[in-house]
Design an enzyme around this catalytic site. Structure first.
Site, mmCIF file in Angstrom:
data_model
loop_
_atom_site.group_PDB
_atom_site.id
_atom_site.type_symbol
_atom_site.label_atom_id
_atom_site.label_comp_id
_atom_site.label_asym_id
_atom_site.label_seq_id
_atom_site.Cartn_x
_atom_site.Cartn_y
_atom_site.Cartn_z
ATOM 1 N N SER A 175 -29.008 35.139 -45.137
ATOM 2 C CA SER A 175 -28.452 36.077 -46.109
ATOM 3 C C SER A 175 -28.421 37.504 -45.586
ATOM 4 O O SER A 175 -29.286 37.920 -44.807
ATOM 5 C CB SER A 175 -29.306 36.070 -47.386
ATOM 6 O OG SER A 175 -29.338 34.790 -47.947
ATOM 7 N N HIS A 210 -31.755 34.668 -54.959
ATOM 8 C CA HIS A 210 -32.383 33.478 -54.379
ATOM 9 C C HIS A 210 -33.789 33.248 -54.937
ATOM 10 O O HIS A 210 -34.201 32.105 -55.127
ATOM 11 C CB HIS A 210 -32.412 33.581 -52.847
ATOM 12 C CG HIS A 210 -31.063 33.428 -52.215
ATOM 13 N ND1 HIS A 210 -30.382 32.246 -52.214
ATOM 14 C CD2 HIS A 210 -30.245 34.310 -51.578
ATOM 15 C CE1 HIS A 210 -29.205 32.394 -51.602
ATOM 16 N NE2 HIS A 210 -29.104 33.651 -51.202
#
Lengths: 445, 445, 445, 445
Positions: free
Chosen positions: C284, C381
């Site tokens: 990410s 997340h």
């Protein structure tokens, strides 16, 4: 003759279409006339062929020989073949041709004696259809309750081995713990050309009634958040695929082998769906046994053949006499077989098991035609490389099963690693791979 | 030879697969060796054929003759044919064979002299593929921006007539006021076998650049409550379908006619989509004109042929002299044609229109090969029953168009009611149906 | 107001359609007027609500209270809500509303001060869309090169995280060793609402450039008889799924959570496709780090905060001075960050690794907003139950990656068995589950 | 209460799923308990609402009022609503909720007196489902014999208006000269939510038996080269669409209008398929007539109402007396109606036609409930803008038809251009648009 290089294809197409429309309205007699005319007037030009053959036979130059061969090859293609090719180009034309060949096979069947030219015609269509139904052009489809009604209705109608009584039966045959796969062909899309029914279980099944009436249902593995139904398959339980019915639906495709390819493809599908699948076997009928047995029992040599042992005869005789006191032993036996009377008498069911099992094993394993198994189902699976695995007493108690094979069924088992060897050994050396049980049964007296 | 009746099909399949894998890695030279060996060792058994031909030639009995013919027919099938049939049964086998034939055609093209057996091999594959690519096995698909990227990428790559420069071009070719139809074959599903691009308009279009760059967009007829885009087709405007590009993509299918069927099917589709559709025409290239013209101009007989009239020569001469004062008239003409120099000179564009139009009309209408139009595109459309309708000056100003046909294009028009007659008349009597304009142009001096 | 019980639905539909068509042609200013009028004139009838609230407040009877509550509930639904419901019933109406909300969010963003009623309007649409985009109504689709060009074009256009340069890039992103999944909604079928790109490999990838440029290709496992291409995936090699890009494409759906559901569904798909898949992780971006760092470096308290250790400052100072001798240390640092100058200087890349890694770990793990991680990707997340797993130095060397997060990327790892606990612990107790590496980095000085 | 902002969505999902699984195994009593608890404990927090209402009532500031309204709006959403939203997110969750509402409606129906909170609960689910079953989310599908068996089985089971006896019946209902269209919803794909059966003909049909047993078959228009069947539709013959059965299959969707949308969409489909289609009409049952008639005949005021004219009574009396000599006229009439005895007596069929037609016309046209037609089918079609077109004597001679409406059926005709006006006029002014025949019948004495 309307075959010709320089005709407009539009003209041709219209003529061919008209011809087909006329054919579709014709009766049996008209069709026979049509076939005869095609075979005789639109066959090969025999004089032309004879001349071409003569020219070829006397040619010495290699290159020129090639040309003459090409010419002769062309001359040997009957004009009718060109017509069939044109028909195949029409929409629905392929299905038309398959049905036409069915009619032609009927006509040949009914013809007496002089049918050499009809047979030549038939060979031509067969070769053409063989090209068109090459395995690469067939689509594997799984049939489920989500398939079209049109397809399912046909699956039901075509099922000859273990007929379905109603739509509930049908729903079960395509439901959990079963797989129904078909081959379809693009040019006749809603038509299942070959159908294979498979039962998923954990052992080599010995009775088809248990399959057809099985109700084992387990909680589904929750693939979705909320179950829509509370029954499903347990992939951990499933280790075995039983092929319990295979049907070629188009008589017009006689002689074009597709069933073996379907089995092979289905095995591949099942392997990828069930990683724990390890056993593959048919549960098959023995269509020719009763017929063979009856004929053997009628034969003059029935005694010298030792069909039954003396011990067996001694055990059966008193029971037979309760049915008829004046007929001889074999006559009574034939009577008892004819309408399956023996099956209603527990004494006979008990005493006949041993001799019938032996005789059936002999029929399957020993009786041959041109070196190969006489029984057509046996021949089919052995050719595919299967092993003759187990004969099952009372495997099919339906009237049909009793009538065909005194209720026995047989498993042909597919060991994937050995199929190639077995198939080769059977085809080249006529060796039948059979299990110990089968071999033991054969010798048993 | 591994052809044989009694071999396990599993063994066969594996061997054939192995052979294909080896072939796929082979280089050009290896392939030639492979073809030669196939053609020579796995062809026909010539001695056997000769004997069979002799037997047939001397046979008198009708029925037995049939048997001998069947035997000879079988003997004339080269062993390689059986191999190709097996290949066709493999997954992706049909595409493999199409590509193999492409290689074989290359090999024949490069071979010098002695290639009779390669040609025989080629004929065998062509016949097989002809059976497999029978029109009934082809699927008509419309290609749009909603089609798969895989398909659209191929449409783009295969477009040779009017190449696309980028994805925006491509999007337009499958967008509003266009129809892109393809034939696909089940055994090679993502492959467009033939591609037909059609432009929808209200008149017989005369220039392809206008088609390729057209931006006419109208408000959509509101089929849905809220439009997603404000551009669309106007079914009231559309009366004419212009076939502006047709491509057979597989060289391995050379000699198997599919394009005419595609046109016929597309006409049917368009009729049902646009009830007001009344005109169907191609807008076609003339691939052979410049080549023919160049060759005529070089020929000894160029003067006696009266390619150009004296008036035309008088008009052109002074302009030609501004390009070269020492070369002769025809030499300059050839130079000006070679790199399309004439097209940049407005004087030449003006003065050449009349003679080039006449010469091109003559090329299309008068010049023949074995009685039929020499130009392959003309032959294709005339065979289909189209009328040679209109020659268009500056119909294709792309370098390609200028190079092939001095920028001219031609419309072959399809009058549906007359196609059959026209096609028949052309094929049987070699009569070209042409419009007054064309006939007038031919005679014009 | 045209809301009313007894109006013909046909009248209503036409009026609403007309309104939408007008809106589609409106400019920004007109739209603002439209929103304002909707918000103020077609909002809640405040006087009526006040009276209803008063009545409810003074009611003592339980059953009657229920009635008054129902009444008040109805009164609190703005009239505009009814209009939006009607729009949602039109074809393409849902997409229209999503786009309208995008406009509304723009308008709110640009409005100064008094926008309470616009915000109320926005809440109403959000609730409606939230109902319509309930997860049960979204379809999971895998996008491949066989998907429509329309879909693939959108996938390409929407990709903001790691932009594609051309169609070759795009083909790779949907090709072997990748999975691109999208959610679509029935009412806007060709629109990918959320897109998740996954890379299939055998380890937790640390650099996105390696993913985007990976060319590892292996021989395909021969699923078909003859391979069409010689590259494919090796299921035995694949053990790890890296989610390297997730995009919500519709700004009009802001506030409606869909990404977490997409990840969950994709995990399920991958598990069933790859039985050996055991590791799931994102790779990410850290969109807020550089911004936070810059702001911290500018802050008055930068020294007291001890952003850098003295050792670090001592090591960096001489290098900084080669860039500017008169600016102070922090000023130079800020300059070096601004256009990623530091990245071209191997000395800086070496010396900055330790401090930047520590600072970034602190940013991710320690810096909070209302108790939760400030970084939006981290928050996303962690809310899903992932573990903050590993910070990767030079994980994204693209200008974008350098600009956002000094080239660092982070893996959020999904341990399927712990997701629930982690998610609960984060949401309820604001506890961030982090690996030893992350915890160590934070403390490192 | 498990509703809360800061709970992990994974935890929530699991809890909700568990709850659903428990519910699915619950019996009727358990379900009632569950509903009651949901309604009372997970409803609105009444104290909190009261306080919020008080605050709002006393607030003077506009912007703050908006905030308080938002707060109150939130407070008025029962906690159970949140649960239902969560359920809708599960796979198969929407269908679960539809079925749950069916249970709830049953429970409300069976509850005596105090069910205000159950009704509030029901309203909440209805609103949610109303959002989810917005017309934009429904898919129009045509059902044919090529549809899935699963779908066709449901079509058969749900058909209540004119039940099918077997699969042959079913095949006809989806065969030539019929169109069966359904709405399906993505979240319950194999479920036909609304079903509309249409018959294609050339006139406004007056009898449903003729439709259900029609065998008119014509030669197909040759769309394909060779017909697969020799029966099909004649587009030149078809000018009229008769909607002869419309069914909403999900009781759990009560109160959510979908049928009118289905009719509208089907009209659009038919228009585009049959350009010559000009007439649209229902052929509808009159479910409430016999019930209303019976009740009127029993009423005290039956004589003053002049249900029957004296002439009619005089004509009927002698016939009635052949059935019973001691009961009074009305009593006999009621007896004759009860088991459709009158229909077996040709004298009664003749004499009753005039009075029953008049009474039925009055029932349809004059009898009202809250200003609108009492008959629910009449109300449905009038609301859609149809015209009450023609009453048909003996339109449905099935026991069901005789029982509901003395065998009469009615056509509601859709004049597309006037639907909007009619619908508006009916809904706003309670004006029923009726044909001259209907108006004449009503006044006839």
């Amino acid at each position: 003759g309307f075959k010709g290089r320089n005709i407009s294809h539009i003209t041709v197409e219209q003529s061919v279409k008209d011809l087909c429309m006329i054919y579709m309205d014709a009766n049996e007699e008209d069709k026979l006339k049509f076939f005869t005319e095609l075979a005789e007037k639109y066959g090969v030009d025999h004089d032309y062929v004879t001349t071409a053959a003569m020219n070829l036979a006397s040619c010495k130059d290699y290159d020129y020989k090639l040309t003459l061969e090409e010419k002769l090859r062309g001359a040997l293609v009957p004009k009718s073949q060109w017509l069939f090719t044109q028909i195949g180009r029409l929409e629905n034309g392929v299905k038309f041709l398959v049905d036409l060949r069915t009619d032609l096979l009927d006509a040949i069947g009914k013809s007496e004696g002089n049918n050499a030219s009809l047979k030549a015609l038939n060979n031509g269509i067969r070769d053409l259809l063989g090209n068109w139904f090459s395995i690469g052009f067939l689509n594997l489809e799984r049939v489920t309750w989500q398939s079209s009604c049109e397809m399912l209705q046909k699956i039901s109608e075509y099922e000859a081995v273990h007929p379905m009584r109603n739509w509930t039966d049908l729903k079960k045959r395509v439901g959990p713990n079963r797989r129904c796969f078909v081959f379809t062909h693009n040019s006749m899309p809603a038509e299942p050309v070959v159908v294979l029914h498979t039962f998923l279980t954990d052992h080599i099944a010995s009775s088809v009634q248990k399959i057809v009436t099985s109700h084992r249902m387990r909680m589904m593995s929750l693939d979705s958040d909320l179950p829509m139904s509370n029954t499903a398959e347990d992939p951990n339980f499933i280790s075995t695929a039983i092929f319990y019915s295979i049907t070629s639906t188009q008589r017009g495709l006689t002689g074009i082998e597709l069933g073996n390819y379907l089995i092979k493809r289905v095995v591949r599908e099942l392997q990828s769906e069930f990683p724990k699948m390890t056993q593959y076997s048919s549960l098959s009928p023995i269509p020719g046994f009763t017929k063979w047995l009856t004929s053997s029992l009628k034969s003059e040599t029935r005694i010298s053949q030792n069909l039954l042992t003396e011990t067996e005869i001694d055990a059966l005789k008193p029971i037979f006499e309760t049915y008829s006191s004046d007929k001889n032993f074999y006559q009574v036996f034939l009577d008892l077989l004819k309408v399956n009377t023996w099956f209603s008498d527990p004494r006979l069911v008990k005493e006949l098991e041993k001799p019938l099992m032996r005789l059936c094993a002999q029929y399957l394993f020993v009786v041959k035609r041109r070196g190969y198994a006489l029984d057509p189902v046996a021949h089919f699976h052995l050719k595919n490389g299967a092993v003759m695995w187990r004969l099952n007493w009372l495997g099919d108690e339906s009237p049909r099963g009793l009538g065909q094979s005194c209720g026995m069924m047989v498993n042909y088992r597919y060991f994937l690693d050995n199929c190639e060897n077995n198939s080769q050994n059977y085809m080249e050396n006529q060796v039948i791979q059979a299990s110990d049980q089968m071999q033991h049964l054969v010798k048993l007296t």
